[in-house]
Design an enzyme around this catalytic site. Structure first.
Site, mmCIF file in Angstrom:
data_model
loop_
_atom_site.group_PDB
_atom_site.id
_atom_site.type_symbol
_atom_site.label_atom_id
_atom_site.label_comp_id
_atom_site.label_asym_id
_atom_site.label_seq_id
_atom_site.Cartn_x
_atom_site.Cartn_y
_atom_site.Cartn_z
ATOM 1 N N ASN A 15 16.361 -17.048 67.686
ATOM 2 C CA ASN A 15 15.280 -16.991 68.421
ATOM 3 C C ASN A 15 14.443 -16.832 69.318
ATOM 4 O OD1 ASN A 15 13.826 -19.843 66.570
ATOM 5 N ND2 ASN A 15 16.324 -20.246 66.868
ATOM 6 N N LEU A 86 23.402 -25.162 73.940
ATOM 7 C CA LEU A 86 23.918 -26.761 72.812
ATOM 8 C C LEU A 86 24.387 -27.596 74.591
ATOM 9 C CD1 LEU A 86 26.100 -24.940 70.173
ATOM 10 C CD2 LEU A 86 23.654 -26.064 69.907
ATOM 11 N N ILE A 89 21.688 -30.211 79.797
ATOM 12 C CA ILE A 89 20.983 -29.826 80.788
ATOM 13 C C ILE A 89 21.495 -30.808 81.726
ATOM 14 C CG2 ILE A 89 19.282 -28.879 82.149
ATOM 15 C CD1 ILE A 89 19.971 -27.600 79.895
ATOM 16 N N ASN A 103 12.899 -27.657 74.217
ATOM 17 C CA ASN A 103 14.000 -27.391 73.989
ATOM 18 C C ASN A 103 13.572 -27.579 71.805
ATOM 19 O OD1 ASN A 103 16.937 -27.664 72.229
ATOM 20 N ND2 ASN A 103 16.423 -29.865 71.831
ATOM 21 N N HIS A 105 15.114 -28.099 67.972
ATOM 22 C CA HIS A 105 15.768 -29.320 66.924
ATOM 23 C C HIS A 105 15.783 -28.698 66.037
ATOM 24 C CE1 HIS A 105 19.223 -31.924 66.946
ATOM 25 N NE2 HIS A 105 18.909 -32.608 65.619
ATOM 26 N N GLU A 175 10.890 -21.890 62.456
ATOM 27 C CA GLU A 175 11.304 -21.522 63.931
ATOM 28 C C GLU A 175 10.439 -20.650 64.241
ATOM 29 O OE1 GLU A 175 15.466 -24.275 64.819
ATOM 30 O OE2 GLU A 175 15.620 -22.140 64.262
HETATM 31 C C1 GAR Z 1 18.750 -23.322 65.860
HETATM 32 O O1 GAR Z 1 18.194 -23.665 64.244
HETATM 33 C C2 GAR Z 1 18.504 -24.315 67.173
HETATM 34 O O2 GAR Z 1 16.994 -25.029 66.383
HETATM 35 C C3 GAR Z 1 19.760 -25.035 67.418
HETATM 36 O O3 GAR Z 1 20.749 -24.325 66.941
HETATM 37 C C4 GAR Z 1 20.258 -22.760 66.255
HETATM 38 C C5 GAR Z 1 20.007 -21.768 66.954
HETATM 39 O O4 GAR Z 1 20.197 -20.100 66.704
HETATM 40 N N1 GAR Z 1 19.100 -25.774 67.810
HETATM 41 C C6 GAR Z 1 20.492 -26.532 67.842
HETATM 42 O O5 GAR Z 1 20.723 -27.211 67.317
HETATM 43 C C7 GAR Z 1 20.718 -27.335 69.358
HETATM 44 N N2 GAR Z 1 20.224 -28.808 68.737
HETATM 45 P P1 GAR Z 1 20.208 -18.893 67.379
HETATM 46 O O6 GAR Z 1 20.841 -19.089 68.255
HETATM 47 O O7 GAR Z 1 19.839 -18.275 66.575
HETATM 48 O O8 GAR Z 1 18.491 -18.712 67.342
#
Ligand code: GAR
Length: 190
Positions: A15, A86, A89, A103, A105, A175
């Site tokens: 992301n 993760l 903050i 954020n 999610h 996303e």
């Molecule tokens: C993403 O899907 C994001 O939404 C999630 O971690 C993934 C990271 O992927 N976030 C959470 O679970 C937060 N609670 P990436 O490192 O490839 O962007």
């Protein structure tokens, strides 16, 4: 004048990379740093490739927040985007950046949120619960996990043949499509 945004990422950083690429020609948004809590997170390799400085802070730095806040102030960060970050903050940082931290999610909050709900665990839980849809939630960050005001949600259908992996793929696609645009919309009038 462009606004300076810090990206926080704990893992792969796909992301973060997608957001940086989306704004690569922008004169309004500058993603000037990537911050991680893991030295070996793949996001550091992406940062190197994208020529964005990346730094790792220790878990204890994230429990107090003082050192990170000092750093953010020094580099004049205006906003913070959590893209696959993760840890919680610290309150000090939340108070210093009111309505300036968001954020993403990978589920439809308030379902499948809270401590311990991240990444593939969420998609596994969604699959096991027999949900007929999942999606993404982009929200402001407050002192509680996944409880800040919701800014945006997008949904994808789930069929009985889906599993955690295929749900993750659908959610990632949402996303990549929406996260940069939501950032542009909320802070575009900076
Ligand atoms: C993403 O899907 C994001 O939404 C999630 O971690 C993934 C990271 O992927 N976030 C959470 O679970 C937060 N609670 P990436 O490192 O490839 O962007």
């Amino acid at each position: 004048m462009s606004c300076k945004i810090a990206l926080f990422s704990s893992g792969s950083g796909s992301n973060a990379e997608n957001i940086i690429n989306y704004f690569s020609e922008s004169s309004d948004f500058q993603f000037h740093v990537i911050i991680s809590n893991k030295f070996d997170a793949y996001v550091h390799r992406r940062a190197k490739k994208l020529q964005i400085p990346s730094f790792t802070f220790l878990r204890e730095d994230f429990s107090d927040g003082e050192k990170i806040l000092e750093f953010l102030k020094k580099i004049e960060t205006d906003y913070i985007v959590l893209a696959g970050f993760l840890l919680k903050i610290p309150l000090k940082i939340i108070n210093a950046y009111p309505k300036k931290i968001i954020n993403i999610h990978p589920a439809l909050l308030p379902k499948f949120g809270g401590k311990g709900m991240y990444g593939s665990r969420i998609h596994q839980a969604v699959a096991e619960a027999g949900e007929i849809e999942s999606g993404i939630t982009i929200h402001y960050v407050n002192e509680y996990y996944d409880e800040g005001n919701i800014i945006f949600q997008a949904k994808c259908p789930i069929s009985v043949t889906d599993n955690a992996e295929t749900i993750a793929e659908k959610v990632h696609a949402l996303e990549y499509e929406h996260f940069p645009k939501v950032i542009e919309n909320i802070w575009g009038n900076y």
